[in-house]
Design an enzyme around this catalytic site. Structure first.
Site, PDB file in Angstrom:
ATOM      1  N   GLY A 172      -1.843   7.195  -2.321  1.00  0.00           N
ATOM      2  CA  GLY A 172      -3.118   6.952  -1.653  1.00  0.00           C
ATOM      3  C   GLY A 172      -3.863   5.760  -2.194  1.00  0.00           C
ATOM      4  O   GLY A 172      -5.099   5.752  -2.234  1.00  0.00           O
ATOM      5  N   ASN A 173      -3.128   4.735  -2.611  1.00  0.00           N
ATOM      6  CA  ASN A 173      -3.777   3.578  -3.221  1.00  0.00           C
ATOM      7  C   ASN A 173      -2.903   2.345  -3.026  1.00  0.00           C
ATOM      8  O   ASN A 173      -1.703   2.459  -2.792  1.00  0.00           O
ATOM      9  CB  ASN A 173      -3.990   3.824  -4.719  1.00  0.00           C
ATOM     10  CG  ASN A 173      -4.977   2.857  -5.345  1.00  0.00           C
ATOM     11  OD1 ASN A 173      -5.648   2.100  -4.645  1.00  0.00           O
ATOM     12  ND2 ASN A 173      -5.063   2.872  -6.669  1.00  0.00           N
TER      13      ASN A 173
ATOM     14  N   HIS B  41       0.863  -1.186   0.000  1.00  0.00           N
ATOM     15  CA  HIS B  41       0.000   0.000   0.000  1.00  0.00           C
ATOM     16  C   HIS B  41       0.893   1.226   0.000  1.00  0.00           C
ATOM     17  O   HIS B  41       1.738   1.385   0.876  1.00  0.00           O
ATOM     18  CB  HIS B  41      -0.916   0.019   1.224  1.00  0.00           C
ATOM     19  CG  HIS B  41      -1.871   1.178   1.205  1.00  0.00           C
ATOM     20  ND1 HIS B  41      -3.112   1.107   0.609  1.00  0.00           N
ATOM     21  CD2 HIS B  41      -1.751   2.450   1.690  1.00  0.00           C
ATOM     22  CE1 HIS B  41      -3.716   2.271   0.728  1.00  0.00           C
ATOM     23  NE2 HIS B  41      -2.910   3.105   1.371  1.00  0.00           N
ATOM     24  N   CYS B  42       0.729   2.081  -0.997  1.00  0.00           N
ATOM     25  CA  CYS B  42       1.595   3.261  -1.143  1.00  0.00           C
ATOM     26  C   CYS B  42       0.860   4.509  -0.669  1.00  0.00           C
ATOM     27  O   CYS B  42      -0.082   4.963  -1.327  1.00  0.00           O
ATOM     28  CB  CYS B  42       2.020   3.431  -2.601  1.00  0.00           C
ATOM     29  SG  CYS B  42       3.081   4.860  -2.866  1.00  0.00           S
ATOM     30  N   PRO B  43       1.269   5.087   0.468  1.00  0.00           N
ATOM     31  CA  PRO B  43       0.587   6.300   0.955  1.00  0.00           C
ATOM     32  C   PRO B  43       0.803   7.500   0.041  1.00  0.00           C
ATOM     33  O   PRO B  43      -0.007   8.421   0.021  1.00  0.00           O
ATOM     34  CB  PRO B  43       1.217   6.526   2.331  1.00  0.00           C
ATOM     35  CG  PRO B  43       2.550   5.857   2.268  1.00  0.00           C
ATOM     36  CD  PRO B  43       2.368   4.683   1.365  1.00  0.00           C
TER      37      PRO B  43
END
Length: 344
Positions: free
Chosen positions: A195-196, A190-192
């Site tokens: 945001g996805n 999950h890549c902050p």
């Protein structure tokens, strides 16, 4: 967590990304490229005897019109590709488990159309760490199975993996994301910053995002070096130094940091793609200190690994598509449950 904290966590990092992009774009264009165009215009007017209508930037780096046009055009090509890849990585569905009629039959009801003998045989292979995984017959059998990965029970793999939160059976390489609150196909992480979740549906866009980010950062870093040199001239106007020179220095430092960090991260993900691995598989399985976990990974990895070049083509498409933000293969659903989805 409260709805407010979830909202802040989801949008804070993308907001910071856009602030940084805006700052770097503004510095490069308004303190480097546009002053060069203005300098060329002033020089042309003076050669014709036309009085100057504006003051020349004292720290501008003189360049030919051809050089400035090439720099400006090349930068905007890279910048546009960067923005397209960012929005595609952020807004494209990373792909959850399909829930059409066929998908519900598989992932909810657990009807995988696997011969009971073959099901027992794959469980035996997964349990037995002494199995010769280089045997062509074993490898061919594993590649033909719609579901290979098994959940460990009391230290031994036996049951098909099931998500307790979503209450569905997990396809191979599928993991539940606590941030997105759903199971993601071929989940990488999950890549902050976007945001996805990064998974089957948007991994290529994420990989290209890393490439174009490092390319843009490196381009700005080296294209503004002549302008940076002029920063260290004697300070004649403190207001100009604060307004123009400090932002140029700050932008160069940020670009140097981004170029190094993102290029290293890009190299790591190219390696993962060539080896047909995800970040989760690399960290939690291949590098695990438990022999059984490593063995399970080796068994399932046979199903996806087809050699470096084919692995790259599987994720990026044919070579002519590698640098374009288009999906490489719209036919596969990311569950790796159909023989046609295995790249030979």
């Amino acid at each position: 967590p409260s709805a407010l904290s979830v909202f802040i966590f989801k949008y804070m990092f993308p907001f910071l990304v856009f602030c940084m992009i805006t700052f770097l774009y503004a510095v490069f264009m308004f303190l480097n490229v546009i002053p060069q165009f203005q300098h060329l215009s002033l020089a042309t007017n003076l050669s014709k005897g036309v009085p100057a209508s504006s003051v020349d930037d004292p720290h501008v780096h003189p360049a030919s019109q051809t050089e400035v046009v090439i720099v400006c055009t090349s930068f905007h090509v890279l910048f546009i590709m960067l923005m397209i890849c960012y929005f595609r990585a952020a807004l494209c569905d990373s792909n959850s488990v399909p829930m059409d009629a066929k998908g519900r039959e598989k992932w909810i009801e657990g009807k995988f159309d696997i011969d009971p003998h073959n099901d027992q045989l794959i469980e035996q292979i997964v349990k037995d760490t002494t199995t010769n995984l280089n045997d062509p017959k074993v490898r061919s059998f594993i590649r033909g199975m719609p579901l290979v990965e098994r959940k460990q029970t009391k230290g031994l793999p036996s049951m098909k993996r099931r998500c307790q939160t979503c209450d569905i059976f997990k396809p191979d390489r599928c993991h539940h994301c606590s941030q997105c609150k759903k199971c993601i196909l071929r989940m990488d992480h999950h890549c902050p910053w976007v945001g996805n979740c990064i998974g089957h549906g948007n991994y290529k866009f994420f990989l290209l995002l890393l490439f174009y980010t490092s390319a843009c950062a490196g381009f700005i870093l080296f294209a503004m070096l002549p302008r940076l040199v002029n920063v260290f001239k004697p300070i004649m106007d403190i207001h100009y130094f604060v307004r123009a020179d400090i932002p140029v220095m700050l932008a160069e430092v940020i670009c140097a940091f981004l170029f190094i960090i993102v290029a290293l991260f890009l190299g790591f993900h190219i390696y993962l793609t060539a080896q047909s691995m995800t970040t989760i598989e690399y960290k939690e399985k291949r590098a695990n200190d438990k022999p059984m976990v490593v063995h399970i990974w080796k068994v399932s990895h046979i199903k996806y690994d087809n050699g470096s070049y084919k692995n790259l083509c599987h994720m990026l498409g044919p070579p002519w598509m590698w640098f374009f933000p288009v999906h490489p293969n719209t036919k596969e659903d990311g569950t790796y449950s159909e023989c046609g989805q295995i790249v030979e």
